[in-house]
Design a protein around this motif. Structure first.
Motif, mmCIF file in Angstrom:
data_model
loop_
_atom_site.group_PDB
_atom_site.id
_atom_site.type_symbol
_atom_site.label_atom_id
_atom_site.label_comp_id
_atom_site.label_asym_id
_atom_site.label_seq_id
_atom_site.Cartn_x
_atom_site.Cartn_y
_atom_site.Cartn_z
ATOM 1 N N TYR A 1 45.151 34.657 30.639
ATOM 2 C CA TYR A 1 45.329 34.777 29.192
ATOM 3 C C TYR A 1 44.891 33.484 28.512
ATOM 4 N N ASP A 2 44.652 33.584 27.201
ATOM 5 C CA ASP A 2 44.260 32.382 26.457
ATOM 6 C C ASP A 2 45.469 31.572 26.011
ATOM 7 N N SER A 3 46.667 32.115 26.165
ATOM 8 C CA SER A 3 47.895 31.381 25.873
ATOM 9 C C SER A 3 49.046 32.090 26.575
ATOM 10 N N ASP A 4 50.212 31.446 26.571
ATOM 11 C CA ASP A 4 51.390 32.095 27.140
ATOM 12 C C ASP A 4 52.308 32.610 26.044
ATOM 13 N N ASP A 5 51.772 32.744 24.833
ATOM 14 C CA ASP A 5 52.529 33.314 23.730
ATOM 15 C C ASP A 5 52.561 34.836 23.828
ATOM 16 N N ARG A 6 53.407 35.449 23.045
ATOM 17 C CA ARG A 6 53.510 36.910 23.015
ATOM 18 C C ARG A 6 52.177 37.570 22.660
ATOM 19 N N SER A 7 51.387 36.894 21.830
ATOM 20 C CA SER A 7 50.103 37.444 21.389
ATOM 21 C C SER A 7 48.937 36.990 22.265
ATOM 22 N N GLY A 8 49.238 36.423 23.432
ATOM 23 C CA GLY A 8 48.183 35.968 24.332
ATOM 24 C C GLY A 8 47.222 37.086 24.687
ATOM 25 N N ARG A 9 45.931 36.755 24.689
ATOM 26 C CA ARG A 9 44.899 37.755 24.962
ATOM 27 C C ARG A 9 44.434 37.670 26.411
ATOM 28 N N LEU A 10 44.286 38.835 27.044
ATOM 29 C CA LEU A 10 43.803 38.903 28.422
ATOM 30 C C LEU A 10 42.306 38.605 28.419
ATOM 31 N N ILE A 11 41.917 37.448 28.946
ATOM 32 C CA ILE A 11 40.517 37.027 28.839
ATOM 33 C C ILE A 11 39.785 36.997 30.167
ATOM 34 N N GLY A 12 40.475 37.300 31.267
ATOM 35 C CA GLY A 12 39.763 37.266 32.541
ATOM 36 C C GLY A 12 40.659 37.516 33.725
ATOM 37 N N VAL A 13 40.081 37.304 34.895
ATOM 38 C CA VAL A 13 40.803 37.535 36.145
ATOM 39 C C VAL A 13 40.297 36.527 37.173
ATOM 40 N N GLU A 14 41.212 36.094 38.048
ATOM 41 C CA GLU A 14 40.797 35.235 39.158
ATOM 42 C C GLU A 14 41.427 35.743 40.444
ATOM 43 N N TYR A 15 40.610 35.734 41.495
ATOM 44 C CA TYR A 15 41.080 36.044 42.841
ATOM 45 C C TYR A 15 41.097 34.740 43.628
ATOM 46 N N ILE A 16 42.177 34.491 44.333
ATOM 47 C CA ILE A 16 42.343 33.252 45.089
ATOM 48 C C ILE A 16 42.568 33.598 46.552
ATOM 49 N N ILE A 17 41.768 32.981 47.417
ATOM 50 C CA ILE A 17 41.864 33.278 48.848
ATOM 51 C C ILE A 17 41.998 31.996 49.655
ATOM 52 N N SER A 18 42.576 32.143 50.829
ATOM 53 C CA SER A 18 42.742 31.010 51.726
ATOM 54 C C SER A 18 41.389 30.563 52.261
ATOM 55 N N ASP A 19 41.372 29.355 52.799
ATOM 56 C CA ASP A 19 40.141 28.844 53.402
ATOM 57 C C ASP A 19 39.706 29.716 54.569
ATOM 58 N N ARG A 20 40.671 30.312 55.261
ATOM 59 C CA ARG A 20 40.345 31.188 56.398
ATOM 60 C C ARG A 20 39.541 32.393 55.939
ATOM 61 N N LEU A 21 39.951 33.030 54.832
ATOM 62 C CA LEU A 21 39.197 34.172 54.321
ATOM 63 C C LEU A 21 37.856 33.747 53.733
ATOM 64 N N PHE A 22 37.840 32.575 53.101
ATOM 65 C CA PHE A 22 36.593 32.098 52.498
ATOM 66 C C PHE A 22 35.518 31.878 53.561
ATOM 67 N N LYS A 23 35.903 31.335 54.685
ATOM 68 C CA LYS A 23 34.932 31.067 55.753
ATOM 69 C C LYS A 23 34.277 32.345 56.258
ATOM 70 N N ALA A 24 34.956 33.480 56.132
ATOM 71 C CA ALA A 24 34.436 34.747 56.630
ATOM 72 C C ALA A 24 33.485 35.422 55.640
ATOM 73 N N LEU A 25 33.380 34.915 54.419
ATOM 74 C CA LEU A 25 32.499 35.526 53.413
ATOM 75 C C LEU A 25 31.034 35.238 53.721
#
Length: 237
Positions: free
Chosen positions: A76-100
């Motif tokens: 979101y662009d803020s943590d206020d009630r009116s915060g807008r959903l602006i994106g998404v992030e996926y986070i993976i361990s180094d173990r999974l990253f090495k397999a990409l």
């Protein structure tokens, strides 16, 4: 690229009617909303456009951990009630990253500097409580897409998504000081002080150079939307 730059930063639309408000509250009481309730932390940090690193934004990650190797974040662009959903992030361990595949790895960024420098903060959570999770996050990689470019004035999600990178100590990946100060003042924290408290946070032994790929070749990635022929037959027919 479509833009509404310069227009008022307010999402267009009519105010919520009382009937709609009651309907939504009733639905929320009857539905499980399990993915939303699985959000376990709020992190405030910064993201940088891969194709234009002069554009940097404050981001608010609502983080859900699915297992020891995978987290997903609604941004979101803020943590206020009116915060807008602006994106998404996926986070993976180094173990999974090495397999990409190597080409896929180039779309991801490391988190070691972002965590250890104090740029990634968990508002209102004491450092002693946050430290174990920070230690794990420092060894991860993220893939982040911005779907609503509010920094250029878009009042609605416009155009193609943009790949985002994490802050780094060197230009052009260093976050502008005024952005950091604004965030720090909001949450009464000091990034430099947090960084000093995190000297014992252990990052990865080695950061794969395919992550933060721009640091190696000086180029970023940009999505282009192109007109294409539609597939008219399902694969099973």
């Amino acid at each position: 690229m479509a833009s509404t730059e310069g227009k008022e930063q307010k999402t267009p639309g009519r105010p919520m009617l009382m009937g709609q408000t009651i309907l939504e509250k009733g639905a929320a009481m009857m539905q499980s909303l399990k993915p939303i309730k699985h959000v376990s932390q709020h992190a405030c940090t910064f993201a940088i456009y891969s194709h234009d690193m002069s554009r940097q934004i404050e981001t608010h990650h609502m983080v859900s951990r699915l297992n020891e190797d995978f987290l997903q974040c609604a941004i979101y662009d803020s943590d206020d009630r009116s915060g807008r959903l602006i994106g998404v992030e996926y986070i993976i361990s180094d173990r999974l990253f090495k397999a990409l595949p190597q080409e896929e790895q180039k779309l991801w960024h490391s988190h070691a500097y972002e965590i250890k420098s104090g740029l990634w903060v968990t508002p209102r959570v004491p450092e002693a409580v946050a430290k174990p999770e920070l230690d794990r996050l420092a060894k991860t990689n993220g893939k982040c897409w911005c779907t609503w470019q509010v920094d250029r004035g878009d009042v609605l999600p416009m155009g193609e998504p943009a790949l985002m990178m994490s802050p780094q100590p060197d230009l052009p990946g260093a976050v502008r000081p005024e952005l950091v100060k604004k965030r720090d003042d909001k949450y009464s924290v000091k990034t430099e002080s947090l960084g000093a408290l995190r000297v014992d946070v252990t990052g990865p032994i080695w950061i794969n150079p395919n992550a933060d790929y721009w640091r190696k070749n000086g180029k970023g990635f940009k999505v282009d939307v192109v007109l294409t022929e539609m597939k008219r037959h399902a694969p099973f027919t």
